[in-house]
Design a protein around this motif. Structure first.
Motif, PDB file in Angstrom:
ATOM      1  N   ALA A  52     -30.504 -48.047 -19.841  1.00 41.74           N
ATOM      2  CA  ALA A  52     -29.247 -48.692 -20.204  1.00 41.74           C
ATOM      3  C   ALA A  52     -29.116 -50.035 -19.495  1.00 41.74           C
ATOM      4  O   ALA A  52     -29.513 -50.174 -18.339  1.00 41.74           O
ATOM      5  CB  ALA A  52     -28.070 -47.788 -19.819  1.00 41.74           C
ATOM      6  N   TYR A  56     -20.023 -47.702 -20.882  1.00 40.26           N
ATOM      7  CA  TYR A  56     -20.053 -46.291 -21.286  1.00 40.26           C
ATOM      8  C   TYR A  56     -20.010 -45.315 -20.120  1.00 40.26           C
ATOM      9  O   TYR A  56     -19.862 -44.118 -20.325  1.00 40.26           O
ATOM     10  CB  TYR A  56     -21.284 -46.028 -22.168  1.00 40.26           C
ATOM     11  CG  TYR A  56     -21.207 -46.789 -23.470  1.00 40.26           C
ATOM     12  CD1 TYR A  56     -20.293 -46.406 -24.456  1.00 40.26           C
ATOM     13  CD2 TYR A  56     -21.985 -47.921 -23.698  1.00 40.26           C
ATOM     14  CE1 TYR A  56     -20.181 -47.119 -25.632  1.00 40.26           C
ATOM     15  CE2 TYR A  56     -21.873 -48.650 -24.873  1.00 40.26           C
ATOM     16  CZ  TYR A  56     -20.965 -48.244 -25.842  1.00 40.26           C
ATOM     17  OH  TYR A  56     -20.838 -48.961 -26.998  1.00 40.26           O
ATOM     18  N   GLN A  95     -24.025 -51.925 -20.696  1.00 36.53           N
ATOM     19  CA  GLN A  95     -23.868 -50.596 -21.280  1.00 36.53           C
ATOM     20  C   GLN A  95     -23.431 -49.582 -20.228  1.00 36.53           C
ATOM     21  O   GLN A  95     -22.572 -48.738 -20.485  1.00 36.53           O
ATOM     22  CB  GLN A  95     -25.194 -50.125 -21.903  1.00 36.53           C
ATOM     23  CG  GLN A  95     -25.457 -50.775 -23.260  1.00 36.53           C
ATOM     24  CD  GLN A  95     -26.850 -50.477 -23.753  1.00 36.53           C
ATOM     25  OE1 GLN A  95     -27.794 -50.402 -22.949  1.00 36.53           O
ATOM     26  NE2 GLN A  95     -26.999 -50.312 -25.060  1.00 36.53           N
TER      27      GLN A  95
END
Lengths: 265, 305
Positions: free
Chosen positions: B211, B219, B215
């Motif tokens: 990631a 997230y 990100q």
């Protein structure tokens, strides 16, 4: 490297106003207490205003001492009661104490002005301190209850079996165990009482009773025409420096109080 | 049931019964100072404010019942109506600016590295200064003798001092800048406690899955930080709705009464116009709004946990 230059630039930005106030408070300005050069003329001008800064400092210190001592005594006893005893009305009293957080400052100070008048505590530093203790209680009681709960019961039970009263167990053994909590509560009470503006503004009416924040604001209001910014910043420094020094020394306790008490409270 | 209870009390060995009762009495004695302070200085005035709001209550003279005049007058009070919309506007902008700055600072200093403690201290230090003192400090800071004006004048960029508090918008944003300076570190601390409670293996798992840092933030950090962010928003909103010191000291409600907050109107009703009944009525309305906000907050936070 980019990290440190960004972070340092931000740090300078946050420290700049404080640094500027320090410089402005000693810097000369035509027509002020410090006409030219660098020195403590602004502080002298500030000292000679109204009742003299000595009076305001003494008032502020008196309120701070009464508030800190009062908060510590009430919350140490109360925290002990909530952590270790069962008695009727316990949950209700705890909820009522926490409810103080929910009520706007102004909502409670308007009637307090009337209540203190009936108690003969209008325009009184003692009355002001009692009110400031009340505002500290939600945090202080919560913090002290948690501190006492974290102390193992065996510590106290051994003393009680030996014939100690609960009070001497509290005084001789438990208070030492909850000292970090007491320091945190005392620090929060000091910062709040030393700096509070709204409560003294409403509850104190005579100039000779004013605390520093109210006195310095009143000084500015009364200076028609050119405001003496040097003296103003000198007043700011007198108010801010004790808090900054205390915070730097007790930072660990402040952050601890923040994470354990202030957030969950 | 009743006789049983009585039986138990009567037949209970005397020593044990009195011990439990004595413990209960001792506990009440320790809680007594708390009860007195909370009762006299909180519950009593809390009841009184409702009674005051239903009376013509002047600073001098005896009160007389006049419900619902004080409340009816609130609706007609143009000053108060203006203060409501101004306070809401101030609350919205301050909360957004303050939260964004605090989140930036918290992300900047969340990881241990050399010197990070000093940075945290620097960002928080304004929070140690009292709010009234901070407002006074900035009153000088924004004056003609302040550092920005002096620097720009020395560079020959301006001749006249900049009027940082001169127009309604300038006064509003200058105040928000001061409030952000004073409280960003405070909110940063709140967010740091949330950030540090996110387990590191979650980040490691994200990294091994490839990631990107955006990100990861989007997230992982943001969703797990939601309760903490909610708490910060609530504290910022309630604090801003009750704004007083900054507008009383820094802008003095000006220019032309454009920066008068709701609590300033309460103060003005009570202590400039000496109409405590009217001040009490506005205080009660403010109390209802704040309690409602707190209930919503508890619901939202409760759902997250």
């Amino acid at each position: 490297m980019r990290y440190y230059s960004t972070a340092a630039a931000l740090a300078i930005l946050f420290l700049l106003p404080l640094g500027w106030a320090g410089v402005a408070s000693v810097q000369g300005q035509a027509g002020s207490g410090q006409a030219t050069g660098v020195g403590f003329g602004n502080y002298k001008a500030m000292a000679e205003y109204g009742e003299g800064i000595g009076t305001y400092l003494a008032n502020t210190a008196a309120v701070a001492v009464m508030t800190v001592v009062g908060t510590l005594v009430v919350s140490a006893l109360g925290g002990y009661a909530f952590a270790r005893f069962r008695f009727p009305g316990k949950e209700l009293l705890f909820l009522a104490t926490l409810a103080i957080l929910m009520v706007p400052y102004a909502t409670i100070l308007i009637p307090l002005y009337v209540v203190l008048g009936h108690l003969g505590l209008q325009n009184s530093l003692v009355g002001l301190s009692l009110v400031l203790i009340m505002f500290q209680l939600p945090f202080a009681i919560f913090m002290m209850r948690n501190s006492f709960e974290a102390v193992p019961r065996e510590l106290e039970e051994a003393a009680l079996v030996d014939g100690c009263t609960t009070f001497s167990a509290l005084r001789r053994i438990l208070l030492r165990a909850v000292r970090p909590g007491l320091i945190t509560v005392g620090l929060f009470a000091f910062l709040a009482s030393w700096n509070d503006f709204f409560a003294p503004l409403i509850l104190l009416s005579d100039g000779d009773k004013f605390t520093l924040p109210v006195a310095v604001v009143a000084m500015r209001e009364r200076s028609f025409g050119a405001i003496d910014y040097g003296a103003l910043e000198a007043g700011v420094m007198v108010m801010a420096l004790p808090c900054i020094v205390l915070f730097l020394f007790l930072q660990r306790h402040y952050v601890q109080g923040f994470t354990t008490g202030a957030l969950r409270g | 049931m009743t006789t049983q209870t009585i039986d138990r009390v009567v037949t209970r060995p005397r020593g044990r019964g009195t011990l439990a009762q004595r413990r209960s009495l001792i506990g009440m004695a320790y809680a007594a100072p708390t009860a007195v302070i909370v009762g006299v200085f909180f519950l009593l005035p809390l009841g009184l404010v409702f009674w005051m709001s239903a009376n013509r209550w002047r600073v001098l003279g005896s009160p007389s019942f006049n419900f619902p005049d004080n409340y009816a007058n609130v609706a007609d009070n143009q000053l108060f109506r203006d203060s409501v919309s101004f306070t809401l506007k101030y609350t919205a902008i301050t909360t957004i600016v303050l939260s964004a700055v605090a989140l930036g600072l918290a992300l900047l200093v969340q990881n241990q590295r050399p010197g990070v403690g000093l940075l945290r201290t620097a960002y928080f230090l304004p929070g140690a200064v009292g709010f009234a003192a901070a407002s006074l400090l900035f009153y000088g800071f924004y004056s003609g003798s302040g550092p920005f004006d002096s620097a720009l004048r020395d560079l020959g960029i301006i001749d006249e001092p900049i009027n940082w508090l001169g127009t309604p918008n300038a006064a509003l944003f200058s105040t928000i800048a001061m409030v952000t300076w004073r409280f960003a570190g405070f909110n940063m601390l709140i967010l740091l406690t949330g950030l540090q409670s996110i387990p590191t293996d979650v980040y490691e798992a994200a990294r091994s899955d490839g990631a990107s840092s955006w990100q990861t933030f989007r997230y992982i950090t943001l969703p797990l930080l939601r309760p903490t962010i909610a708490l910060m928003l609530v504290l910022s909103i309630t604090g801003s709705l009750l704004a007083f010191d900054q507008f009383f000291i820094l802008t003095r409600g000006g220019p032309d009464g454009s920066t008068v907050s709701m609590v300033m109107v309460i103060f003005r009703e009570g202590f400039t116009r000496f109409n405590l009944g009217s001040a009490a009525a506005i205080s009660v309305l403010l109390l209802i709004v704040l309690v409602a906000l707190n209930v919503v907050q508890l619901r939202v936070l409760g759902r997250d946990r």
